[in-house]
Design an enzyme around this catalytic site. Structure first.
Site, PDB file in Angstrom:
ATOM      1  N   PRO A  23       0.831  -1.204   0.000  1.00  0.00           N
ATOM      2  CA  PRO A  23       0.000   0.000   0.000  1.00  0.00           C
ATOM      3  C   PRO A  23       0.871   1.261   0.000  1.00  0.00           C
ATOM      4  O   PRO A  23       1.804   1.355   0.793  1.00  0.00           O
ATOM      5  CB  PRO A  23      -0.783  -0.115   1.313  1.00  0.00           C
ATOM      6  N   TYR A 181      -0.752   4.599  12.705  1.00  0.00           N
ATOM      7  CA  TYR A 181      -2.110   5.138  12.492  1.00  0.00           C
ATOM      8  C   TYR A 181      -3.048   4.598  13.597  1.00  0.00           C
ATOM      9  O   TYR A 181      -2.615   3.862  14.478  1.00  0.00           O
ATOM     10  CB  TYR A 181      -2.586   4.823  11.069  1.00  0.00           C
TER      11      TYR A 181
HETATM   12  C1  LIG Z   1       5.313   6.906  -0.872  1.00  0.00           C
HETATM   13  C2  LIG Z   1       4.952   5.855   0.139  1.00  0.00           C
HETATM   14  C3  LIG Z   1       3.655   5.799   0.614  1.00  0.00           C
HETATM   15  C4  LIG Z   1       3.276   4.822   1.561  1.00  0.00           C
HETATM   16  N1  LIG Z   1       1.971   4.756   1.972  1.00  0.00           N
HETATM   17  C5  LIG Z   1       1.572   3.714   2.769  1.00  0.00           C
HETATM   18  C6  LIG Z   1       0.184   3.509   3.053  1.00  0.00           C
HETATM   19  O1  LIG Z   1      -0.712   4.238   2.582  1.00  0.00           O
HETATM   20  N2  LIG Z   1      -0.141   2.459   3.847  1.00  0.00           N
HETATM   21  C7  LIG Z   1       0.807   1.614   4.374  1.00  0.00           C
HETATM   22  O2  LIG Z   1       0.453   0.676   5.099  1.00  0.00           O
HETATM   23  N3  LIG Z   1       2.123   1.784   4.085  1.00  0.00           N
HETATM   24  C8  LIG Z   1       2.516   2.782   3.277  1.00  0.00           C
HETATM   25  N4  LIG Z   1       3.831   2.896   2.909  1.00  0.00           N
HETATM   26  C9  LIG Z   1       4.803   1.879   3.370  1.00  0.00           C
HETATM   27  C10 LIG Z   1       4.989   0.792   2.307  1.00  0.00           C
HETATM   28  O3  LIG Z   1       3.799   0.047   2.121  1.00  0.00           O
HETATM   29  C11 LIG Z   1       6.092  -0.184   2.711  1.00  0.00           C
HETATM   30  O4  LIG Z   1       5.748  -0.755   3.938  1.00  0.00           O
HETATM   31  C12 LIG Z   1       7.462   0.459   2.841  1.00  0.00           C
HETATM   32  O5  LIG Z   1       7.769   1.246   1.701  1.00  0.00           O
HETATM   33  C13 LIG Z   1       8.555  -0.590   3.048  1.00  0.00           C
HETATM   34  O6  LIG Z   1       8.521  -1.551   1.992  1.00  0.00           O
HETATM   35  P1  LIG Z   1       9.607  -1.497   0.794  1.00  0.00           P
HETATM   36  O7  LIG Z   1      10.953  -1.661   1.440  1.00  0.00           O
HETATM   37  O8  LIG Z   1       9.248  -2.590  -0.131  1.00  0.00           O
HETATM   38  O9  LIG Z   1       9.484  -0.122   0.184  1.00  0.00           O
HETATM   39  C14 LIG Z   1       4.230   3.885   2.011  1.00  0.00           C
HETATM   40  C15 LIG Z   1       5.555   3.941   1.522  1.00  0.00           C
HETATM   41  C16 LIG Z   1       5.902   4.900   0.580  1.00  0.00           C
HETATM   42  C17 LIG Z   1       7.315   4.909   0.040  1.00  0.00           C
END
Ligand SMILES: Cc1cc2nc3c(=O)[nH]c(=O)nc-3n(C[C@H](O)[C@H](O)[C@H](O)COP(=O)(O)O)c2cc1C
Length: 366
Positions: A23, A181
């Site tokens: 997400p 949250y």
């Molecule tokens: C731009 C951005 C927006 C995000 N918005 C959400 C969100 O709306 N809900 C959520 O649970 N995590 C959100 N996250 C966290 C990501 O879902 C994820 O947990 C985080 O980027 C780590 O995973 P990765 O290493 O694959 O990027 C967001 C991350 C980024 C970079």
């Protein structure tokens, strides 16, 4: 590569492969929260790019204080449902499954179409400063400590928005119980300083989460996929740990399962990081040990480590965040043996909008 690319049963769904889009908030809806064409193009790109499952950005759940960011999408009225239906239809047409992430901001509240007053378990502000990529970076507001009526209103919001997600054609929902949250705030001893039946012991801190899951499950029925995202860390506090450690996290996982959740989606900076105050397990290790609970793992999964992650958790989905933002066709690229690029954070500046992403992409083409 074949194993992760094979179709997999997850809850009662058949997914094209084990890859999920994590997400990610894009603050690109209309000011009243209605999803729009740009968002439809955005989500369709990940479906066409091969992700078996998409999880939407955090979507607000009521016309009170649940919205946290300007231009965040909601799922609380007919215009919202219609906007999401278009997105869901396009994602389905491209062969993917899609869950809505339902989110109440609690004290992580930067802008709201309906009220200026954040609410939270206790009158505790988040650490640090608001997130610049989601709006201005002035001061957090002090939230109002929620009354029983506020709690009931928030639960009703989750229930109605889950029903709305079902109406819009979503295949399931994920409750946002992570990253600081509202639902995470109830679980957290930093945010939750209540001395009533919602605070103190872990059993009490779990009460709102359990009540939300039970109420949503009862409303949507047994066939609609329902899960919850859980973390220790928050967006403004990368160091928060539950004081009850591994045992407490197992208690949380079992409680959400017993309340009616089909899956837990764990998230941490690094999925392989053992980060409880005790023991040497990861969040995902603990959930994987719980019977009758399915698992999505997230945090730093990339083209290098994904096979190890997949082997460590053979039944789990792998949720990809930043690498997906950088490569919406991440899964197709893996299949084709094409280069996967890192996220350039300039894509998210000055705000994490789809418009800024498109402008950034246009600049890459010389
Ligand atoms: C731009 C951005 C927006 C995000 N918005 C959400 C969100 O709306 N809900 C959520 O649970 N995590 C959100 N996250 C966290 C990501 O879902 C994820 O947990 C985080 O980027 C780590 O995973 P990765 O290493 O694959 O990027 C967001 C991350 C980024 C970079």
């Amino acid at each position: 590569m074949s194993d992760v690319m094979q179709s997999i049963r997850f809850t009662n769904q058949t997914l094209a492969n084990r890859f999920a889009l994590a997400p990610m908030t894009r603050t690109s809806a209309e000011p009243d929260g209605a999803p729009n064409e740009a968002m439809a193009d955005h989500y369709e790109a990940y479906a066409k790019g091969g992700f078996g499952l998409l999880i939407t950005e955090g979507t607000y759940t009521d016309g009170g204080a649940s919205q946290g960011y300007a231009n965040q999408p909601g799922i609380i009225n007919d215009a919202h449902i219609d906007g999401w239906r278009t997105i869901v239809d396009r994602v389905h047409a491209a062969g993917s499954t899609i869950f809505a992430q339902l989110m109440h901001a609690g004290s992580q509240f930067q802008a709201n179409h309906y009220t200026d007053q954040p609410i939270a378990p206790s009158a505790v502000k988040p650490k640090g400063v608001p997130l610049g990529i989601y709006g201005d970076q002035t001061e957090w507001k002090t939230p109002k400590s929620m009354t029983e009526e506020d709690i009931e209103f928030a639960i009703r919001g989750f229930v109605q928005s889950a029903l709305n997600a079902k109406t819009a054609g979503f295949d399931g929902i994920e409750l946002h119980g992570a990253n600081g949250y509202l639902l995470h705030q109830f679980l957290s001893t930093y945010y939750n300083q209540r001395d009533d039946r919602y605070g103190g012991s872990l059993e009490n801190r779990l009460r709102v989460v359990v009540d939300v899951i039970k109420a949503v499950r009862q409303a949507v029925g047994n066939d609609f996929t329902l899960g919850i995202r859980l973390s220790q860390v928050t967006v403004t506090d990368p160091d928060y740990q539950f004081p009850e450690g591994e045992v407490g996290f197992r208690q949380i996982a079992e409680a959400v399962r017993d309340a009616g959740a089909d899956f837990v989606h764990t998230t941490d900076g690094d999925v392989r990081r053992a980060n409880f105050i005790d023991g040497n397990k990861t969040l995902a290790d603990v959930v994987a040990e719980v019977d009758n609970l399915e698992l999505i793992i997230n945090g730093g999964i990339d083209e290098i480590n994904l096979q190890d992650c997949a082997a460590d958790f053979p039944q789990a989905l792998l949720a990809i965040g930043k690498k997906a933002l950088a490569n919406p066709d991440f899964v197709q690229r893996l299949k084709d043996g094409k280069e996967i690029v890192d996220l350039d954070f300039a894509m998210l500046k000055p705000k994490a909008t789809i418009t800024n992403e498109l402008a950034w992409r246009a600049n890459q083409v010389v």
